[in-house]
Write a protein that holds these residues in place. Structure first.
Motif, PDB file in Angstrom:
ATOM      1  N   LEU A   1     -19.092  -6.855   2.453  1.00  0.00           N
ATOM      2  CA  LEU A   1     -17.743  -6.795   2.365  1.00  0.00           C
ATOM      3  C   LEU A   1     -17.357  -7.771   1.364  1.00  0.00           C
ATOM      4  N   HIS A   2     -17.997  -9.077   1.548  1.00  0.00           N
ATOM      5  CA  HIS A   2     -17.926 -10.140   0.619  1.00  0.00           C
ATOM      6  C   HIS A   2     -18.163  -9.902  -0.833  1.00  0.00           C
ATOM      7  N   TRP A   3     -19.364  -9.116  -0.808  1.00  0.00           N
ATOM      8  CA  TRP A   3     -19.972  -8.871  -2.279  1.00  0.00           C
ATOM      9  C   TRP A   3     -18.868  -7.590  -2.964  1.00  0.00           C
ATOM     10  N   LEU A   4     -18.236  -6.681  -2.086  1.00  0.00           N
ATOM     11  CA  LEU A   4     -17.540  -5.832  -2.674  1.00  0.00           C
ATOM     12  C   LEU A   4     -16.057  -6.292  -3.084  1.00  0.00           C
ATOM     13  N   LEU A   5     -15.645  -7.063  -2.161  1.00  0.00           N
ATOM     14  CA  LEU A   5     -14.285  -8.001  -2.497  1.00  0.00           C
ATOM     15  C   LEU A   5     -14.405  -8.846  -3.783  1.00  0.00           C
ATOM     16  N   LYS A   6     -15.664  -9.285  -3.920  1.00  0.00           N
ATOM     17  CA  LYS A   6     -15.801 -10.308  -4.732  1.00  0.00           C
ATOM     18  C   LYS A   6     -15.956  -9.654  -6.174  1.00  0.00           C
ATOM     19  N   ARG A   7     -16.461  -8.508  -6.205  1.00  0.00           N
ATOM     20  CA  ARG A   7     -16.927  -7.652  -7.509  1.00  0.00           C
ATOM     21  C   ARG A   7     -15.690  -6.843  -7.665  1.00  0.00           C
ATOM     22  N   PHE A   8     -15.290  -6.089  -6.698  1.00  0.00           N
ATOM     23  CA  PHE A   8     -14.350  -5.006  -6.828  1.00  0.00           C
ATOM     24  C   PHE A   8     -13.307  -5.028  -6.002  1.00  0.00           C
ATOM     25  N   HIS A   9     -12.473  -6.338  -5.951  1.00  0.00           N
ATOM     26  CA  HIS A   9     -11.427  -6.346  -4.942  1.00  0.00           C
ATOM     27  C   HIS A   9     -10.308  -5.419  -4.883  1.00  0.00           C
ATOM     28  N   GLU A  10      -9.482  -5.007  -6.019  1.00  0.00           N
ATOM     29  CA  GLU A  10      -8.845  -4.123  -6.067  1.00  0.00           C
ATOM     30  C   GLU A  10      -9.145  -2.789  -5.760  1.00  0.00           C
ATOM     31  N   ALA A  11     -10.300  -2.046  -6.156  1.00  0.00           N
ATOM     32  CA  ALA A  11     -10.567  -0.979  -6.210  1.00  0.00           C
ATOM     33  C   ALA A  11     -11.069  -0.720  -4.608  1.00  0.00           C
ATOM     34  N   THR A  12     -11.653  -1.866  -3.923  1.00  0.00           N
ATOM     35  CA  THR A  12     -12.052  -1.823  -2.706  1.00  0.00           C
ATOM     36  C   THR A  12     -10.767  -1.738  -1.727  1.00  0.00           C
ATOM     37  N   MET A  13      -9.849  -2.439  -1.941  1.00  0.00           N
ATOM     38  CA  MET A  13      -8.602  -2.508  -1.202  1.00  0.00           C
ATOM     39  C   MET A  13      -7.980  -1.093  -1.424  1.00  0.00           C
ATOM     40  N   ALA A  14      -7.833  -0.686  -2.383  1.00  0.00           N
ATOM     41  CA  ALA A  14      -7.336   0.844  -2.833  1.00  0.00           C
ATOM     42  C   ALA A  14      -8.226   1.797  -1.958  1.00  0.00           C
ATOM     43  N   LEU A  15      -9.435   1.717  -1.857  1.00  0.00           N
ATOM     44  CA  LEU A  15     -10.201   2.671  -1.177  1.00  0.00           C
ATOM     45  C   LEU A  15      -9.925   2.491   0.527  1.00  0.00           C
ATOM     46  N   LEU A  16      -9.813   1.296   0.931  1.00  0.00           N
ATOM     47  CA  LEU A  16      -9.638   1.149   2.484  1.00  0.00           C
ATOM     48  C   LEU A  16      -8.100   1.591   2.646  1.00  0.00           C
ATOM     49  N   THR A  17      -7.156   1.299   1.737  1.00  0.00           N
ATOM     50  CA  THR A  17      -5.866   1.759   2.200  1.00  0.00           C
ATOM     51  C   THR A  17      -5.763   3.386   1.939  1.00  0.00           C
ATOM     52  N   GLY A  18      -6.441   4.042   1.318  1.00  0.00           N
ATOM     53  CA  GLY A  18      -6.664   5.372   1.268  1.00  0.00           C
ATOM     54  C   GLY A  18      -7.156   5.849   2.582  1.00  0.00           C
ATOM     55  N   PHE A  19      -8.186   5.223   3.052  1.00  0.00           N
ATOM     56  CA  PHE A  19      -8.752   5.566   4.276  1.00  0.00           C
ATOM     57  C   PHE A  19      -7.752   5.426   5.468  1.00  0.00           C
ATOM     58  N   LEU A  20      -7.015   4.494   5.316  1.00  0.00           N
ATOM     59  CA  LEU A  20      -5.943   4.046   6.551  1.00  0.00           C
ATOM     60  C   LEU A  20      -4.994   5.207   6.374  1.00  0.00           C
ATOM     61  N   PHE A  21      -4.269   5.632   5.121  1.00  0.00           N
ATOM     62  CA  PHE A  21      -3.280   6.815   5.188  1.00  0.00           C
ATOM     63  C   PHE A  21      -3.870   8.040   5.585  1.00  0.00           C
ATOM     64  N   GLY A  22      -4.980   8.391   5.142  1.00  0.00           N
ATOM     65  CA  GLY A  22      -5.861   9.524   5.751  1.00  0.00           C
ATOM     66  C   GLY A  22      -5.765   9.515   7.068  1.00  0.00           C
ATOM     67  N   SER A  23      -6.021   8.492   7.839  1.00  0.00           N
ATOM     68  CA  SER A  23      -6.280   8.359   9.201  1.00  0.00           C
ATOM     69  C   SER A  23      -5.269   8.854  10.011  1.00  0.00           C
ATOM     70  N   LEU A  24      -3.925   8.674   9.450  1.00  0.00           N
ATOM     71  CA  LEU A  24      -2.689   9.122  10.055  1.00  0.00           C
ATOM     72  C   LEU A  24      -2.781  10.475  10.621  1.00  0.00           C
ATOM     73  N   LEU A  25      -3.686  11.339  10.189  1.00  0.00           N
ATOM     74  CA  LEU A  25      -3.856  12.789  10.896  1.00  0.00           C
ATOM     75  C   LEU A  25      -4.453  12.757  12.191  1.00  0.00           C
ATOM     76  N   VAL A  26      -5.270  11.554  12.305  1.00  0.00           N
ATOM     77  CA  VAL A  26      -5.909  11.283  13.468  1.00  0.00           C
ATOM     78  C   VAL A  26      -4.959  10.980  14.801  1.00  0.00           C
ATOM     79  N   VAL A  27      -4.059  10.081  14.141  1.00  0.00           N
ATOM     80  CA  VAL A  27      -3.112   9.824  15.527  1.00  0.00           C
ATOM     81  C   VAL A  27      -1.689  10.408  15.436  1.00  0.00           C
ATOM     82  N   TRP A  28      -1.738  11.602  14.601  1.00  0.00           N
ATOM     83  CA  TRP A  28      -0.318  12.395  14.626  1.00  0.00           C
ATOM     84  C   TRP A  28      -0.280  12.796  16.158  1.00  0.00           C
ATOM     85  N   PRO A  29       0.742  12.639  16.600  1.00  0.00           N
ATOM     86  CA  PRO A  29       1.197  12.795  18.086  1.00  0.00           C
ATOM     87  C   PRO A  29       0.942  14.522  18.642  1.00  0.00           C
TER      88      PRO A  29
END
Length: 309
Positions: free
Chosen positions: A214-242
């Protein structure tokens, strides 16, 4: 930052780590301790080992910011020990309202992470879309079952610990995907020391690997890494849909049946297909409540949160 403040943040992280879909790493990020956490984990290195071998315990303790880690760990353990049994009971008797509460939490966490990408371009949008696509694919796919003894427990701990250092990925969400959430809650509830010891060993190895990656990814590709993780979190909304309809069942380790594949449906369809009251108004209220909780945490501590390394 006082030890009490770190302890309270640890409680928030521990509570988040228990629920499927909510990231303890996100709680660390929005409460302003993310950089300290990542730095303390990465400090467990060869220099730390040399100090320990030389019996320089004080030097080793200061090298890894031991006071910070101890207070944080105590907070996490407090939350896990006090909430695991309650969550086990609620998941069994009132699953739909609980999933609605989780949905509100993870939706708010997604929006918090979205703000961490200051400027969007095509590459970052692609990373966001890729994260959403991966999470949606996993959410709609049959559940992978790693419940094959202690090696599976070790791997579960290794994978799930990413929630401690990766904002946007929930350790409990990963446990759900690999079929180890129920067994882990049961082990905590029954104090199965063998299971918990192997899980913790896997988690330690995972921490060492993921913190450096994570240190390497955030140091080299911070915004892209955060965008990827944010997308993963949005997509996981299907898992917790009641409201979900079960497509397939598998036999659990206790001899009963548990869902192996589920798809989200609307409340009206849920009532028709399952014959269960969707409790729509209660669920909507709990979604709003969960959303507001994360908003309040971010409002209280978000301004203190520094940029990731």
């Amino acid at each position: 930052m006082t030890s009490l403040g770190v302890y309270l943040r640890g409680i928030l992280m521990g509570a988040a780590d228990i629920v499927p879909g909510v990231s303890g790493g996100t709680m660390a990020f929005i409460t302003g301790i993310y950089d300290d956490l990542l730095g303390a984990i990465r400090a467990v290195d060869l220099e730390f080992a040399r100090k320990v071998l030389k019996l320089d315990i004080r030097g080793a303790w200061e090298h890894i910011n031991g006071g910070f880690l101890l207070a944080l760990l105590l907070g996490i353990v407090t939350a896990v020990a006090t909430l695991a049994q309650l969550l086990s009971w609620v998941l069994e008797h009132h699953p739909v309202p609980l999933w609605a509460f989780f949905f509100g939490l993870i939706l708010a966490s997604s929006l918090v992470l979205l703000k961490q990408v200051p400027a969007w371009n095509m590459g970052r949008l692609v990373c966001l879309a890729a994260g959403i696509a991966v999470a949606v694919t996993i959410a709609l796919a049959p559940m992978v079952n790693l419940d094959f003894g202690l090696p599976g427990v070790f791997l579960a701990g290794f994978l799930a610990i990413c929630a401690m250092i990766l904002p946007g990925i929930s350790g409990s969400f990963i446990l759900v995907l690999i079929g180890m959430y129920g067994p882990t809650l049961l082990a905590v509830k029954s104090l199965d020391l063998a299971y918990l010891g192997v899980l913790a060993t896997g988690a330690v190895f995972g921490l060492m690997v993921f913190s450096r990656l994570l240190h390497w990814l955030l140091k080299r590709f911070h915004e892209a890494t955060m965008a990827l993780l944010t997308g993963f979190l949005f997509g996981s909304l299907l898992v917790v849909w009641p409201w979900k309809r079960v497509l397939a069942w598998v036999e659990s380790s206790s001899g009963g049946l548990k869902p192996a594949q589920q798809v989200p449906v609307l409340p009206d369809s849920f009532l028709v297909q399952t014959g269960t009251d969707p409790q729509t108004l209660l669920c909507m209220a709990l979604m709003v409540f969960g959303f507001c909780l994360v908003w309040l945490v971010e409002r209280r501590w978000g301004q203190e949160a520094g940029a990731s390394p």
